[in-house]
Design a protein around this motif. Structure first.
Motif, PDB file in Angstrom:
ATOM      1  N   ARG A 232       0.789  -1.256   0.111  1.00 49.44           N
ATOM      2  CA  ARG A 232       0.024  -0.065  -0.076  1.00 49.44           C
ATOM      3  C   ARG A 232       0.882   1.252  -0.090  1.00 49.44           C
ATOM      4  O   ARG A 232       0.442   2.265  -0.603  1.00 49.44           O
ATOM      5  N   ARG A 233       1.841   1.282   0.537  1.00 46.16           N
ATOM      6  CA  ARG A 233       2.975   2.316   0.838  1.00 46.16           C
ATOM      7  C   ARG A 233       3.562   2.574  -0.584  1.00 46.16           C
ATOM      8  O   ARG A 233       3.550   3.784  -1.013  1.00 46.16           O
ATOM      9  N   ALA A 234       3.900   1.485  -1.352  1.00 42.05           N
ATOM     10  CA  ALA A 234       4.364   1.585  -2.718  1.00 42.05           C
ATOM     11  C   ALA A 234       3.519   2.380  -3.576  1.00 42.05           C
ATOM     12  O   ALA A 234       4.013   3.102  -4.486  1.00 42.05           O
ATOM     13  N   GLU A 235       2.178   1.938  -3.471  1.00 42.32           N
ATOM     14  CA  GLU A 235       1.347   2.277  -4.443  1.00 42.32           C
ATOM     15  C   GLU A 235       0.960   3.757  -4.139  1.00 42.32           C
ATOM     16  O   GLU A 235       0.986   4.334  -5.014  1.00 42.32           O
ATOM     17  N   LYS A 238       3.775   5.616  -5.788  1.00 41.58           N
ATOM     18  CA  LYS A 238       3.625   5.568  -6.988  1.00 41.58           C
ATOM     19  C   LYS A 238       2.644   6.766  -7.618  1.00 41.58           C
ATOM     20  O   LYS A 238       2.894   7.344  -8.669  1.00 41.58           O
ATOM     21  N   GLN A 239       1.433   6.787  -6.964  1.00 41.36           N
ATOM     22  CA  GLN A 239       0.458   7.723  -7.301  1.00 41.36           C
ATOM     23  C   GLN A 239       0.802   9.208  -7.053  1.00 41.36           C
ATOM     24  O   GLN A 239       0.447  10.009  -7.931  1.00 41.36           O
ATOM     25  N   LEU A 240       1.566   9.432  -5.973  1.00 44.52           N
ATOM     26  CA  LEU A 240       2.024  10.640  -5.567  1.00 44.52           C
ATOM     27  C   LEU A 240       3.060  11.181  -6.807  1.00 44.52           C
ATOM     28  O   LEU A 240       2.961  12.293  -7.335  1.00 44.52           O
ATOM     29  N   ALA A 241       4.007  10.233  -7.267  1.00 39.73           N
ATOM     30  CA  ALA A 241       4.700  10.593  -8.340  1.00 39.73           C
ATOM     31  C   ALA A 241       4.084  11.021  -9.443  1.00 39.73           C
ATOM     32  O   ALA A 241       4.523  11.857 -10.617  1.00 39.73           O
ATOM     33  N   ALA A 242       3.048  10.065  -9.980  1.00 41.00           N
ATOM     34  CA  ALA A 242       2.327  10.385 -11.282  1.00 41.00           C
ATOM     35  C   ALA A 242       1.588  11.540 -11.249  1.00 41.00           C
ATOM     36  O   ALA A 242       1.641  12.302 -12.130  1.00 41.00           O
ATOM     37  N   ASP A 261       4.234   7.001   6.079  1.00 43.43           N
ATOM     38  CA  ASP A 261       3.981   5.709   6.926  1.00 43.43           C
ATOM     39  C   ASP A 261       2.479   6.069   7.719  1.00 43.43           C
ATOM     40  O   ASP A 261       1.671   5.276   7.531  1.00 43.43           O
ATOM     41  N   GLU A 262       2.420   7.417   8.094  1.00 45.68           N
ATOM     42  CA  GLU A 262       1.105   7.719   8.771  1.00 45.68           C
ATOM     43  C   GLU A 262      -0.120   7.521   7.680  1.00 45.68           C
ATOM     44  O   GLU A 262      -1.067   6.989   8.260  1.00 45.68           O
ATOM     45  N   VAL A 263       0.010   8.313   6.623  1.00 44.70           N
ATOM     46  CA  VAL A 263      -0.978   8.031   5.666  1.00 44.70           C
ATOM     47  C   VAL A 263      -1.094   6.601   5.226  1.00 44.70           C
ATOM     48  O   VAL A 263      -2.412   6.442   5.020  1.00 44.70           O
ATOM     49  N   THR A 264      -0.017   5.948   5.012  1.00 44.72           N
ATOM     50  CA  THR A 264      -0.505   4.281   4.746  1.00 44.72           C
ATOM     51  C   THR A 264      -1.279   3.707   5.864  1.00 44.72           C
ATOM     52  O   THR A 264      -1.963   2.947   5.505  1.00 44.72           O
ATOM     53  N   GLY A 265      -1.052   4.246   7.092  1.00 43.82           N
ATOM     54  CA  GLY A 265      -1.896   3.845   7.971  1.00 43.82           C
ATOM     55  C   GLY A 265      -3.451   4.142   8.063  1.00 43.82           C
ATOM     56  O   GLY A 265      -4.092   3.827   9.104  1.00 43.82           O
ATOM     57  N   LEU A 266      -3.744   5.133   7.271  1.00 44.79           N
ATOM     58  CA  LEU A 266      -4.948   5.795   7.337  1.00 44.79           C
ATOM     59  C   LEU A 266      -5.989   5.195   6.144  1.00 44.79           C
ATOM     60  O   LEU A 266      -7.071   5.387   6.283  1.00 44.79           O
TER      61      LEU A 266
END
Length: 704
Positions: A232-235, A238-242, A261-266
């Protein structure tokens, strides 16, 4: 025995996002290691951790349905204690056997073997392997008990009577060995194969997992959830860069691993959207805008190619509507009042100069034993002036006094009151607004640096002077009142302050002696006890040694250099490099051993050793040869040392190996003749001093 993959999942209410990564790793690692310890999985068995806002899970590869039986041998007691002279079991032996679940008849089957000096009785048995259900049950309960839970909740089960303590209320437990449900119980739940997907976007409320291997895929397809934290973090990355690339102009999202990390946890199903705010807010210092967007809204601000903040930001949404307009509009409306507050604080703060705020620092308590911030500022000013004068000139000392006087004034501003993380930074902006000049503004902004390991140092000499004064005043003050760090407790971050002092002295090669700096700082505190000076100096030395070891120098190399207590830390790196080159020379081991031997001889000498040699008293050819070699070698080595060529100095001294070896082979140092003995000790003392100017070479001896 066949093996299958094992899945365990706890479905819970929303977990604390900042702790989710550690919770997921601890849950998965705890179960996997427990299964391996019980023989249900191989040691180091592969496993995959899952952690989303509403679940903790693990997939462990190749788990057995039952561990193998194993032979167990229990030492009971000495033969003379367990058996009577005619070989019958004693009451003590019978009691011991009963405690182990065996009857008295087992006494005839006991094994006798020598144990130490006496013969002992042993009960050999076969321990049946652990069943899957029992092993996983134990692993699960142990993992739950050892979770690094930030704050435990207490909640009631459906019966209204039973209390459960866990990080968040748990609602489902899944345990599958292959496609078979493992009958587990935990937190008032019975294991099954049904979990739950995304709150809003799952195809069905209940998601049935057919087997352990299909868990992640089923959750993604049926539950609209990416269960793996790492995936999920890698996704999200990827989306942020795009999204940033789509904005164009070299835009890039701000880098913040903790925020990622925090946003991945949300979120369970990340969807990155691009939003914007009014450009008028860009008049506010970008640090303020970035901080409020990150800390309060969990947004990713976009920077341009030059690193300047743009009016675009990225939102990681947990839903994927066909028309994201409502989500984008909602986030843009939410961020506006936050940015408006920041602009208001900035505008209000600039109505008062930094200098006008300084008197009010006298009303702010710094420490109940150290007075107010106003009193503290006076101490920092005094130290900054001294450091500035030693570093350069009276002008630098004057400028350091001004910057130190204003360094803490921004603590009384509205912006720093709202965002304490901006202290120093806002002082720099307000100093520029007050027309104080770039040097003073930078010094105020930088005087907290380095804030953490690896942080940048202050950018100019003025900032270095004020930062050193600030950190040394903090260290000296707290040491003076006995507030020393203990164990892993360091509430005032004194280790970080000391490391900052060490880095500035070393990396900027400052002409400041560390002991003199300690004495000057402690001189500001009349309550400091005499022993505080050595305590603080040793504390800073420890930080220096730790830093050097982290940089790759060996403990021996560090010990050899720091044994001389070098006062100007700017040349420590050169000394270490010289020691490393010297240690690689073929002459180094013998010279280091000889140096240690000389040191021991001088320590044991009964008379006071004089650093002088009388050539007329050099009777033996070996001592004459050593003296002649020293007259040739040590002046050259001394010149190289004074020129800062430490490597060359030690290499030159290596030529003394042969005459030193010959001296110890042929000469009796502790001669009966007092004059001869004193002269030989003087020769060795002179040699010892010449050899140990760069480092204590005796510390390079390898103990065998």
């Amino acid at each position: 025995m066949s093996t299958r993959n094992l899945l365990v999942e706890l479905f819970v209410e929303e977990l604390p996002p900042k702790a989710l990564k550690k919770l997921g790793e601890a849950f998965a690692g705890g179960i996997a290691s427990s299964l391996a310890a019980q023989g249900l999985a191989e040691s180091g068995a592969a496993f995959e951790a899952f952690a989303s806002p509403r679940r903790l899970g693990v997939l462990v590869r190749s788990v057995r349905s039952q561990s193998a039986d194993k032979a167990v041998s229990h030492k009971l007691m000495p033969v003379i204690v367990g058996l009577t002279p005619d070989g019958q079991p004693t009451p003590a032996l019978v009691k011991k056997l009963q405690a182990l679940g065996a009857d008295a008849g087992a006494a005839s089957k006991l094994r006798r073997a020598v144990d130490g000096k006496a013969e002992a009785l042993f009960l050999d048995s076969t321990q049946q392997g652990v069943t899957l259900a029992d092993g996983v049950q134990k692993a699960l309960l142990d993992a739950i008990a050892r979770l690094p839970i930030p704050k435990v909740m207490t909640y009631q089960l459906a019966d209204g009577w039973t209390d459960v303590k866990f990080v968040r209320p748990a609602h489902a437990l899944v345990a599958l060995h292959g496609s078979d449900v493992v009958p587990l119980q935990a937190l008032g739940l019975q294991a099954g194969r049904v979990t739950h997907g995304h709150r809003f976007e799952a195809k069905a409320q209940d998601v049935s997992i057919p087997d352990a291997d299909s868990y992640a895929a089923t959750l993604r397809e049926q539950g609209a959830v990416i269960a793996s934290f790492a995936e999920r973090r890698a996704e999200i990355q990827k989306q942020l860069a795009a999204a940033a690339q789509a904005v164009g102009g070299g835009a890039r999202p701000i880098e913040d691993e903790a925020l990622l990390d925090e946003v991945t946890g949300l979120v369970e199903r990340p969807n990155v959207l691009t939003c914007a705010f009014d450009k008028e807010f860009l008049q506010v210092p970008q640090e303020c805008l970035i901080l409020t967007m990150k800390a309060n809204q969990k947004y990713f601000p976009l920077l341009d190619a030059a690193g300047k903040l743009t009016n675009r930001f990225l939102v990681v949404s947990n839903i994927r509507p066909q028309d994201p307009g409502a989500v984008i509009g909602g986030n843009e409306r939410v961020v506006r009042p936050r940015l408006a507050d920041a602009k208001f604080f900035f505008d209000q703060d600039r109505k008062k100069t930094l200098a006008s705020r300084v008197p009010d620092l006298g009303k702010v308590v710094y420490h109940n034993k150290l007075g107010t911030q106003g009193e503290r500022i006076e101490r920092v000013r005094a130290l900054a002036k001294v450091i500035g004068a030693q570093m350069g000139s009276d002008h630098l000392a004057h400028e350091a006094d001004i910057a130190a006087n204003l360094a803490k004034a921004d603590l009384l501003t509205d912006m720093v009151g709202e965002f304490p993380e901006l202290q120093g930074i806002m002082g720099g902006y307000y100093a520029r607004h007050d027309g104080l000049g770039e040097d003073i503004a930078m010094a105020i902004e930088d005087h907290y640096r380095p804030r953490f390991a690896g942080d940048e140092l202050p950018r100019n000499d003025l900032g270095i002077a004020v930062a050193l004064a600030d950190k040394m005043e903090t260290l000296a003050g707290l040491f003076a009142i006995g507030q020393l760090p203990t164990g892993d407790k360091d509430p005032f971050a004194l280790r970080r302050h000391a490391l900052g002092v060490v880095r500035m002295l070393m990396e900027r090669k400052l002409p400041l002696a560390i002991n003199e700096l300690v004495a000057q700082a402690l001189g500001l505190f009349p309550q400091a006890a005499p022993e505080t000076t050595s305590q603080l100096a040793d504390f800073i030395d420890d930080r220096l040694a730790g830093l050097l070891r982290e940089q790759g120098y060996s403990a021996q190399e560090v010990d050899a250099v720091l044994a001389l207590k070098p006062q100007k830390l700017g040349d420590v790196a050169q000394r270490l490099a010289a020691v490393r080159v010297f240690a690689a020379l073929p002459e180094a081991p013998a010279l280091a051993a000889a140096n240690k031997r000389i040191g021991n001889i001088l320590k044991k000498a009964e008379e006071t050793v004089q650093l002088q040699v009388k050539p007329a008293l050099l009777r033996e050819p070996a001592e004459q040869a050593l003296h002649a070699a020293m007259r040739d070698v040590t002046p050259r080595a001394g010149q190289q040392f004074e020129a800062g060529d430490y490597t060359g100095s030690l290499q030159t001294l290596a030529a003394l190996r042969a005459p030193v070896d010959k001296f110890f082979d042929d000469v009796m140092v502790n001669a009966e003749d007092a004059d001869l003995r004193a002269n030989r000790l003087g020769l060795l003392a002179t040699l010892h001093g010449a050899m140990n100017r760069v480092a204590d070479l005796s510390r390079l001896v390898v103990e065998r």
